[in-house]
Scaffold this active site. Structure first.
Site, PDB file in Angstrom:
ATOM      1  N   ASP A   6       0.667  -1.504  -0.095  1.00 33.86           N
ATOM      2  CA  ASP A   6      -0.066  -0.120  -0.200  1.00 33.86           C
ATOM      3  C   ASP A   6       1.001   1.785  -0.226  1.00 33.86           C
ATOM      4  OD1 ASP A   6      -2.146   1.469   0.330  1.00 33.86           O
ATOM      5  OD2 ASP A   6      -3.126   0.894   1.999  1.00 33.86           O
ATOM      6  N   SER A   7       0.486   2.492  -0.267  1.00 30.98           N
ATOM      7  CA  SER A   7       1.201   3.386  -0.084  1.00 30.98           C
ATOM      8  C   SER A   7       1.177   4.410   0.491  1.00 30.98           C
ATOM      9  CB  SER A   7       0.217   4.724  -1.546  1.00 30.98           C
ATOM     10  OG  SER A   7      -1.046   4.756  -0.735  1.00 30.98           O
ATOM     11  N   GLY A   8       0.658   4.388   2.249  1.00 30.94           N
ATOM     12  CA  GLY A   8       1.253   5.128   3.214  1.00 30.94           C
ATOM     13  C   GLY A   8      -0.636   5.936   3.296  1.00 30.94           C
ATOM     14  N   GLY A   9      -1.307   5.535   2.631  1.00 27.13           N
ATOM     15  CA  GLY A   9      -2.619   6.485   1.883  1.00 27.13           C
ATOM     16  C   GLY A   9      -3.675   6.018   2.732  1.00 27.13           C
ATOM     17  N   PHE A  10      -4.011   4.948   3.491  1.00 29.11           N
ATOM     18  CA  PHE A  10      -4.929   4.748   5.282  1.00 29.11           C
ATOM     19  C   PHE A  10      -3.539   5.591   5.659  1.00 29.11           C
ATOM     20  CE2 PHE A  10      -6.017   2.412   8.665  1.00 29.11           C
ATOM     21  CZ  PHE A  10      -6.990   2.472   8.469  1.00 29.11           C
ATOM     22  N   ASP A  60      -2.841   8.345  -2.013  1.00 28.88           N
ATOM     23  CA  ASP A  60      -4.378   8.434  -2.244  1.00 28.88           C
ATOM     24  C   ASP A  60      -4.944   9.649  -0.949  1.00 28.88           C
ATOM     25  OD1 ASP A  60      -4.464   5.851  -0.753  1.00 28.88           O
ATOM     26  OD2 ASP A  60      -6.509   5.796  -1.211  1.00 28.88           O
ATOM     27  N   GLN A 110     -12.404   6.534  -4.789  1.00 29.65           N
ATOM     28  CA  GLN A 110     -11.919   7.038  -3.466  1.00 29.65           C
ATOM     29  C   GLN A 110     -13.622   7.682  -3.966  1.00 29.65           C
ATOM     30  OE1 GLN A 110     -11.582   7.166  -0.674  1.00 29.65           O
ATOM     31  NE2 GLN A 110      -9.189   6.453  -0.795  1.00 29.65           N
ATOM     32  N   GLY A 137     -11.607   3.961   1.231  1.00 29.97           N
ATOM     33  CA  GLY A 137     -12.486   4.398   1.501  1.00 29.97           C
ATOM     34  C   GLY A 137     -13.606   4.051   2.177  1.00 29.97           C
ATOM     35  N   ASP A 187      -7.991  -7.573   1.581  1.00 27.25           N
ATOM     36  CA  ASP A 187      -6.511  -6.874   2.948  1.00 27.25           C
ATOM     37  C   ASP A 187      -7.543  -6.969   3.220  1.00 27.25           C
ATOM     38  OD1 ASP A 187      -5.517  -4.461   3.466  1.00 27.25           O
ATOM     39  OD2 ASP A 187      -6.776  -3.623   1.958  1.00 27.25           O
ATOM     40  N   CYS A 225      -9.350 -28.510   9.913  1.00 23.78           N
ATOM     41  CA  CYS A 225      -8.369 -27.444   9.230  1.00 23.78           C
ATOM     42  C   CYS A 225      -6.965 -27.735   8.833  1.00 23.78           C
ATOM     43  CB  CYS A 225      -8.251 -25.909  10.352  1.00 23.78           C
ATOM     44  SG  CYS A 225      -6.965 -24.797   9.967  1.00 23.78           S
ATOM     45  N   CYS A 227      -4.155 -26.059   9.291  1.00 24.16           N
ATOM     46  CA  CYS A 227      -3.082 -25.156   9.324  1.00 24.16           C
ATOM     47  C   CYS A 227      -1.760 -25.565  10.694  1.00 24.16           C
ATOM     48  CB  CYS A 227      -3.548 -23.910  10.215  1.00 24.16           C
ATOM     49  SG  CYS A 227      -4.128 -23.623  11.911  1.00 24.16           S
ATOM     50  N   CYS A 230      -3.589 -25.640  13.792  1.00 23.15           N
ATOM     51  CA  CYS A 230      -4.955 -26.987  14.369  1.00 23.15           C
ATOM     52  C   CYS A 230      -3.948 -28.105  14.638  1.00 23.15           C
ATOM     53  CB  CYS A 230      -5.571 -26.812  13.235  1.00 23.15           C
ATOM     54  SG  CYS A 230      -6.921 -25.660  13.670  1.00 23.15           S
ATOM     55  N   HIS A 256      -4.178 -19.009  12.428  1.00 23.52           N
ATOM     56  CA  HIS A 256      -5.497 -20.300  12.009  1.00 23.52           C
ATOM     57  C   HIS A 256      -6.050 -19.083  10.909  1.00 23.52           C
ATOM     58  CE1 HIS A 256      -8.410 -22.657  11.934  1.00 23.52           C
ATOM     59  NE2 HIS A 256      -9.620 -21.018  12.780  1.00 23.52           N
TER      60      HIS A 256
END
Length: 290
Positions: A6-10, A60, A110, A137, A187, A225, A227, A230, A256
């Site tokens: 990601d870009s850092g926008g969040f 963004d 957005q 967004g 994500d 499961c 994993c 488990c 898990h």
């Protein structure tokens, strides 16, 4: 395997007390040492090139809910301008990262919670011709019904032959709703944030492993499961790890949860190929309990 960054926008959104937005980019003041860092659309793309990412996100602006329409209109234009600059920087490397592998830059759409602005943002972002498109967004405090309305307003305006990525959304029912509308990628912090807090996901619903009822439960978190948690540990032992504040507890629960969501999306994909997605969704929703 593939790396998506990601870009850092969040963080522009979530660390709003520590940043200043201008047309040129975003200035952050570190909450750790007070140093100032200036991110531009171009520098963000170069950082992702250096990391060797396969899929990049442009810088963004993600807005909180609710936000006035006039402010959202201003923000859309800023995000579009930054996207165009990011695309030019990405093209300088001929679609390669610093390790020589192919890279893809996705445009981020957005528009707040306004269907008409989402439509406009999608159409203008598609006109820039990115390899894929992200819907940003959302999951910023709005009701689920409003999130679904925004998806309905956005997805029809994205090209069917390119990936659609819904950012920051990851609860099971939301995944089903988004997949049913044509979303391909997701994500979210849900698997690890819940895992660190002793909450695990199963096909029957969520379990809080700190509960006393698991003191002598010597079964796995979920039967069948695959994993490591488990296959190796019991609910009782993982509960013990949480209650003694062992770091291993959160790691096992997170492992898990990540496996649960990967398996769930694989099952959705297979159900689509078998032309029984609606039936699979109904079966899951009948069994799953919050």
């Amino acid at each position: 395997g593939p790396i998506l960054t990601d870009s850092g926008g969040f963080q522009v959104f979530s660390l709003s007390d520590f940043r200043k937005i201008t047309q040129g980019g975003v200035e952050f003041k570190s909450h750790i040492d007070g140093l100032r860092h200036f991110l531009t659309p171009e520098s963000v793309v170069r950082i992702q090139h250096t990391l060797g990412s396969d899929i990049f996100m442009p810088l963004d602006e993600c807005l909180p809910y609710p936000t006035e329409k006039k402010e959202v209109e201003r923000s859309i234009q800023l995000t579009l301008d930054w996207a165009a600059r990011s695309r030019l920087e990405w093209q300088k490397a001929d679609g390669k990262n610093d390790y020589g592998g192919p890279s893809q830059l996705f445009g981020i759409i957005q528009g707040g919670m306004y269907p008409d602005l989402r439509k406009r943002a999608a159409q203008e972002m598609v006109a820039l011709d990115f390899p894929g498109y992200s819907i940003g967004g959302l999951s910023v405090g709005e009701p689920n019904a409003l999130m679904y309305e925004v998806l309905r307003a956005t997805l029809p305006h994205l090209p069917p032959g390119k990936p659609r990525y819904l950012m920051g959304v990851g609860m099971p029912f939301d995944l089903f709703e988004a997949v049913s509308r044509g979303v391909d990628m997701f994500d979210c912090v849900v698997p690890t944030r819940n895992g660190r807090n002793a909450t695990v996901f199963t096909r029957k619903g969520k379990l809080l492993l700190r509960g006393a009822s698991y003191t002598k439960d010597f079964g796995p978190i979920e039967e069948g499961c695959p994993c490591y948690a488990c296959l190796t540990y019991t609910r009782a032992y993982i509960r013990h790890l949480f209650n003694t504040q062992e770091y291993l507890a959160g790691r096992l629960a997170s492992l898990h949860n990540l496996t649960f969501f990967i398996q769930l999306l694989k099952s959705m994909r297979q159900a689509i190929m078998d032309d029984r997605f609606i039936e699979f969704r109904r079966e899951f929703e009948n069994d799953y309990r919050e």
